[in-house]
Design an enzyme around this catalytic site. Sequence first.
Site, PDB file in Angstrom:
ATOM      1  CG  ASP A 198      -1.708   1.312   1.261  1.00 45.13           C
ATOM      2  OD1 ASP A 198      -2.274   1.762   0.525  1.00 45.13           O
ATOM      3  OD2 ASP A 198      -1.632   1.890   2.592  1.00 45.13           O
TER       4      ASP A 198
ATOM      5  CG  ASP B  55      -2.851   1.691   6.820  1.00 47.86           C
ATOM      6  OD1 ASP B  55      -3.808   1.027   6.424  1.00 47.86           O
ATOM      7  OD2 ASP B  55      -3.140   2.677   6.193  1.00 47.86           O
TER       8      ASP B  55
ATOM      9  CG  ASP C  39      -4.551  -1.311   3.012  1.00 51.80           C
ATOM     10  OD1 ASP C  39      -5.093  -0.872   1.946  1.00 51.80           O
ATOM     11  OD2 ASP C  39      -3.378  -0.565   3.532  1.00 51.80           O
TER      12      ASP C  39
END
Length: 618
Positions: free
Chosen positions: A317, A510, A514
């Site tokens: 990410d 994180d 996600d």
Amino acid sequence: MNMMKQKGIRIIIAMILFIIAFIINFKNEWIQLILFVIAYGIVGLEIVRKAIRNMARGKVFDENFLMTVATIGAFGIGEYPEAVAVMLFYQIGELFQSYAVDQSRKSISSLMDIRPDFANVEKDGTIEKMDPDEVKIGEIIVVKPGEKIPLDGYVIEGKSSLDTKALTGESLPQEVVKGEEVLSGSININGVIKIKVTKEYAQSTVSKILDLVENASSKKSKSENFITKFARYYTPIVVIIALALAFLPPLIMKDATFSDWLYRALSFLVVSCPCALVISIPLSFFGGIGGASKMGILVKGSNYLEQLANTEIVVFDKTGTLTEGVFEVQKVKAIGMSEEELLKITAIAENYSNHPIALSVKKAYNKKIEENQIIKTEERSGYGIVSVIGEQKVFVGNEKLMKEEQIEFVKCNDVGTILYVAIEGKYVGYILIADKIKEDAISTIKSLKKNNIKQIVMLTGDREEVGENVGKKLGIDKVYAELLPDSKVKKVESLLKEKSKKGKLVFVGDGINDTPVLAISDIGIAMGGLGADSAIEVADIVLMTDEPSKIVDAIHLSKRTMRIVKENILFAIAIKILVLIFSAFGLSTMWEAVFADVGVSVIAIINALRVLKVKNRK
């Protein structure tokens, strides 16, 4: 006196009796036999009891059964020294195992020490010592120097330095002041601080981490499952072969004596015990998990540690993982004035705005703003701010604001949020605000490529030009931008089809937005997920700091652990097979059998202990 010391004393006493009986030539053989029996009882009675107890429970073919049958059989054929030696050396091997497990536990003892014993709760001006479980959200706790912070919260009074090493692996103390968040499990180094509790103990960082570590061994790796299955089928087979060795040759062969072949069968049984495998393989993974915790990496099970070694695709990410996730002023370009003056006038104009962009400008200026200078401020949504400062009209905003006010300006092509600034209709420069790339992000991507990771991908919900810019700077293979959470899931599902059958896909996020992607990946790694429920619960591995480079450390540790596991499996099986063949053909005595069993176990255990030696980059 602990169990290890008691076992050590028993071994020493038995060894002294064994040496006396073995060296001194007693006139009366009964004295020698009694000494051997006493020595055997001291070190072997525990094994015999275990064998009987396990047989009663239906667990017949284990190492205790093999040792008991082999040694009692050795007594039966008059091989007293060898019977005692087998038990003696087996117990020495067990002592080594106990020491090894103790060392592994010590490697995560600092983590287990984070458990708080009490909380000092402030009530009506007095301090009441309470169990952390009983403290409620919103209550005020006082933490003195040297005490552990018992619950998550934020500082409402005082300042101090915190030792967070057990949580994060970070050796430098963390400075905290009023308004800053603090995590349970940290140790207060200096200064008294008052903390307002934001989470109950069951939901606090310390509680979740302890639960994670305590349950890490419940998820077995394929190597551990293989050893369990191997021992289940292997042990009955060797017992049947041993029985055949003892009884068939004397019946079939002319010169074969029963005592000779019984001795061979007993030696065969001693060698066959798969102790080296049963002990050293789980110990290697346990040591690996302990070593990881030293580096601030929490692995939820040995299966994830094993899978990590086969990583082929790493998906990141962007925000909060490879970048700081905080907007900061990256560049100030002034025309006709100094950069400091441009930053100052912009900060004054943005003074009354709480927009993240305005906050980042004020943070960069970092000086007191004299509000009496501000005569008037008008915020134009989607354009920017028009402010009257003293006698000057200041325009701060995007391209649309400049065009609307018909101000000639030089367009900036940098990627990020651009604040164009004009005073009295004259363009005076711009300020670039962007998400900052983490310090070790570039080196992390380079290291992953050196480790033969086939594909490195970045997913982001940010604009395409922003994503591409970050990806280019970091050297990432593929960038997919403007993705919603469900789009990220679909993208990862398609990437999962690109890896080989053995290969694994690792997703690093994180741990907050996600969660769905962390769940569907082969291995989900939460970055900086301390205190985030989704990070602790969904991720397979939790990194205690925001450093992407910890991923490289985790992969290195995984590969090292697997290398040691494979070394132990190959070494143990090779020696076993060799000495089993020698025992069957009468080419080895029970002494060689003892070495093949206990000696190989000790060597494998010492080899497994190597995984504990980790180098923390900090």
